[in-house]
Design a protein around this motif. Structure first.
Motif, PDB file in Angstrom:
ATOM      1  N   ARG A  98      45.620  42.333  36.757  1.00  0.00           N
ATOM      2  CA  ARG A  98      44.298  42.669  36.250  1.00  0.00           C
ATOM      3  C   ARG A  98      44.015  44.127  36.598  1.00  0.00           C
ATOM      4  O   ARG A  98      43.481  44.441  37.657  1.00  0.00           O
ATOM      5  N   THR A  99      44.398  45.009  35.687  1.00  0.00           N
ATOM      6  CA  THR A  99      44.248  46.433  35.949  1.00  0.00           C
ATOM      7  C   THR A  99      42.789  46.883  35.952  1.00  0.00           C
ATOM      8  O   THR A  99      42.484  48.002  36.372  1.00  0.00           O
ATOM      9  N   ASP A 100      41.894  46.018  35.490  1.00  0.00           N
ATOM     10  CA  ASP A 100      40.454  46.336  35.478  1.00  0.00           C
ATOM     11  C   ASP A 100      39.772  45.979  36.787  1.00  0.00           C
ATOM     12  O   ASP A 100      38.583  46.266  36.971  1.00  0.00           O
ATOM     13  N   LEU A 101      40.507  45.369  37.718  1.00  0.00           N
ATOM     14  CA  LEU A 101      39.938  44.930  38.986  1.00  0.00           C
ATOM     15  C   LEU A 101      40.657  45.620  40.128  1.00  0.00           C
ATOM     16  O   LEU A 101      41.819  45.993  40.009  1.00  0.00           O
ATOM     17  N   GLU A 102      39.955  45.740  41.244  1.00  0.00           N
ATOM     18  CA  GLU A 102      40.553  46.415  42.392  1.00  0.00           C
ATOM     19  C   GLU A 102      39.966  45.875  43.689  1.00  0.00           C
ATOM     20  O   GLU A 102      38.758  45.670  43.794  1.00  0.00           O
ATOM     21  N   MET A 107      36.996  48.756  38.203  1.00  0.00           N
ATOM     22  CA  MET A 107      35.732  48.327  38.793  1.00  0.00           C
ATOM     23  C   MET A 107      35.960  47.926  40.229  1.00  0.00           C
ATOM     24  O   MET A 107      36.806  47.094  40.528  1.00  0.00           O
ATOM     25  N   LYS A 108      35.232  48.539  41.137  1.00  0.00           N
ATOM     26  CA  LYS A 108      35.357  48.192  42.544  1.00  0.00           C
ATOM     27  C   LYS A 108      34.295  47.169  42.907  1.00  0.00           C
ATOM     28  O   LYS A 108      33.140  47.306  42.540  1.00  0.00           O
ATOM     29  N   ARG A 151      47.519  44.941  43.998  1.00  0.00           N
ATOM     30  CA  ARG A 151      46.692  44.716  42.825  1.00  0.00           C
ATOM     31  C   ARG A 151      46.241  43.256  42.785  1.00  0.00           C
ATOM     32  O   ARG A 151      46.809  42.401  43.454  1.00  0.00           O
ATOM     33  N   GLU A 177      45.808  37.660  37.922  1.00  0.00           N
ATOM     34  CA  GLU A 177      45.212  36.408  37.457  1.00  0.00           C
ATOM     35  C   GLU A 177      46.346  35.465  37.126  1.00  0.00           C
ATOM     36  O   GLU A 177      47.270  35.822  36.381  1.00  0.00           O
TER      37      GLU A 177
END
Length: 199
Positions: free
Chosen positions: A190-194, A1-2, A69, A72
């Motif tokens: 947090r691989t879901d964040l960018e 998610m950007k 990256r 958290e």
């Protein structure tokens, strides 16, 4: 998610910083590399980190060249559970600003995002720390270089290793070795964040 781009009202570049840039080479033909650590644990943490990256990119005489990256992490230096968790990241920049002016700009970005300094290691909307500036070593109390606690902080070393696997912390050795010695407990990618590298 950007993250969506935010456009916070960032304070104008102070006159002293502008003068320093004018005196230097604003074409960045002779820049210095610097490593900046970002952290936030209040408000919209991801949006604030991205806003800080964008604000730094907008600084005359500075270009953001790499963004790590998002991690958290558990708050450092306080009782467990006493604060929300942090989002942390590291950026590499090239700049013609001298260290003192880079610090002034970092503080201006913090103020723009309503950073409050009421207690040591207190919760904050944003923290912008200069970790290293070229190979400069200084014990100036206003700006100690390299950052005096960087080697103790996995939340700095882990994202730094992301963007520069061969990085060296002046006087202390390879970032990869320092991180291996510390371990990464409480520091989770947090691989879901960018974060977006400014264009």
């Amino acid at each position: 998610m950007k993250p969506q781009h935010s456009d916070p009202t960032v304070q104008p570049v102070p006159a002293a910083v502008t003068a320093a840039v004018d005196a230097a080479d604003i074409t960045l033909s002779n820049p210095k590399w610097a490593v900046l650590a970002l952290g936030a644990n209040l408000g919209n943490r991801l949006e604030t980190l991205q806003g800080a990256v964008d604000a730094l990119e907008d600084t005359p005489g500075l270009r953001v060249k790499a963004v790590s990256r998002v991690y958290e992490t558990e708050p450092w230096g306080v009782e467990p559970g006493s604060q929300p968790s942090y989002f942390n990241a590291v950026i590499l920049v090239k700049t013609t600003l001298p260290p003192s002016s880079l610090l002034e700009r970092a503080h201006a970005v913090e103020e723009a995002f309503h950073r409050v300094r009421e207690e040591r290691w207190g919760a904050r909307t944003i923290d912008v720390d200069i970790v290293t500036y070229a190979d400069v070593v200084s014990d100036d109390p206003e700006l100690t270089l390299p950052h005096p606690r960087a080697h103790q902080r996995a939340f700095v070393l882990a994202p730094w290793q992301d963007v520069d696997p061969e990085a060296q912390l002046p006087g202390l050795g390879a970032v990869a070795e320092l991180l291996a010695a510390l371990g990464q407990d409480g520091v989770t990618p947090r691989t879901d964040l960018e974060l977006r590298l400014p264009e």
